[in-house]
Design a protein around this motif. Structure first.
Motif, PDB file in Angstrom:
ATOM      1  N   UNK A 163       1.165  68.012  37.406  1.00 53.00           N
ATOM      2  CA  UNK A 163       1.929  69.213  37.918  1.00 53.00           C
ATOM      3  C   UNK A 163       3.509  68.696  37.652  1.00 53.00           C
ATOM      4  N   UNK A 164       3.771  67.542  37.990  1.00 48.54           N
ATOM      5  CA  UNK A 164       5.288  67.074  37.839  1.00 48.54           C
ATOM      6  C   UNK A 164       5.619  67.095  36.101  1.00 48.54           C
ATOM      7  N   UNK A 165       5.002  66.819  35.260  1.00 46.12           N
ATOM      8  CA  UNK A 165       4.912  67.035  34.066  1.00 46.12           C
ATOM      9  C   UNK A 165       5.289  68.501  33.505  1.00 46.12           C
ATOM     10  N   UNK A 210       5.275  61.641  24.899  1.00 47.93           N
ATOM     11  CA  UNK A 210       5.697  60.542  25.173  1.00 47.93           C
ATOM     12  C   UNK A 210       5.490  59.737  26.801  1.00 47.93           C
ATOM     13  N   UNK A 211       5.802  60.631  27.704  1.00 49.04           N
ATOM     14  CA  UNK A 211       5.595  60.367  28.958  1.00 49.04           C
ATOM     15  C   UNK A 211       4.194  60.395  29.344  1.00 49.04           C
ATOM     16  N   UNK A 212       3.419  61.098  28.916  1.00 44.13           N
ATOM     17  CA  UNK A 212       2.145  61.119  29.070  1.00 44.13           C
ATOM     18  C   UNK A 212       1.534  59.950  28.602  1.00 44.13           C
ATOM     19  N   UNK A 213       1.893  59.499  27.418  1.00 45.09           N
ATOM     20  CA  UNK A 213       1.154  58.228  26.905  1.00 45.09           C
ATOM     21  C   UNK A 213       1.697  56.880  27.785  1.00 45.09           C
ATOM     22  N   UNK A 237      -0.246  54.328  39.985  1.00 44.27           N
ATOM     23  CA  UNK A 237       0.131  55.236  40.552  1.00 44.27           C
ATOM     24  C   UNK A 237       1.474  55.789  40.171  1.00 44.27           C
ATOM     25  N   UNK A 238       1.660  56.983  40.164  1.00 42.71           N
ATOM     26  CA  UNK A 238       3.189  57.321  39.677  1.00 42.71           C
ATOM     27  C   UNK A 238       4.110  56.799  40.752  1.00 42.71           C
TER      28      UNK A 238
END
Length: 64
Positions: free
Chosen positions: A4-6, A29-32, A40-41
């Protein structure tokens, strides 16, 4: 939660008139990065991102 944040960040990038290609690349890139850090984020710090970036052979344009 992370997805949801992405998605919210994607909306922000669109509001900033970023191209779809830029949005696709940045979210990939951020997902990788988040996958590889594997925490955890809410536990990820700037040091985690720095270590992750330093652990790859990125081209200068990719680091920007």
């Amino acid at each position: 939660m992370t997805r949801e944040l992405i998605k919210a960040w994607e909306s922000y990038l669109r509001a900033c008139s970023r191209s779809e290609e830029t949005i696709k690349l940045r979210t990939a890139h951020i997902s990788r990065c988040l996958r590889e850090i594997a925490l955890p984020l809410h536990e990820i710090t700037a040091d985690h991102f720095i270590d992750w970036l330093a652990g790859h052979e990125w081209a200068p344009a990719t680091r920007r």
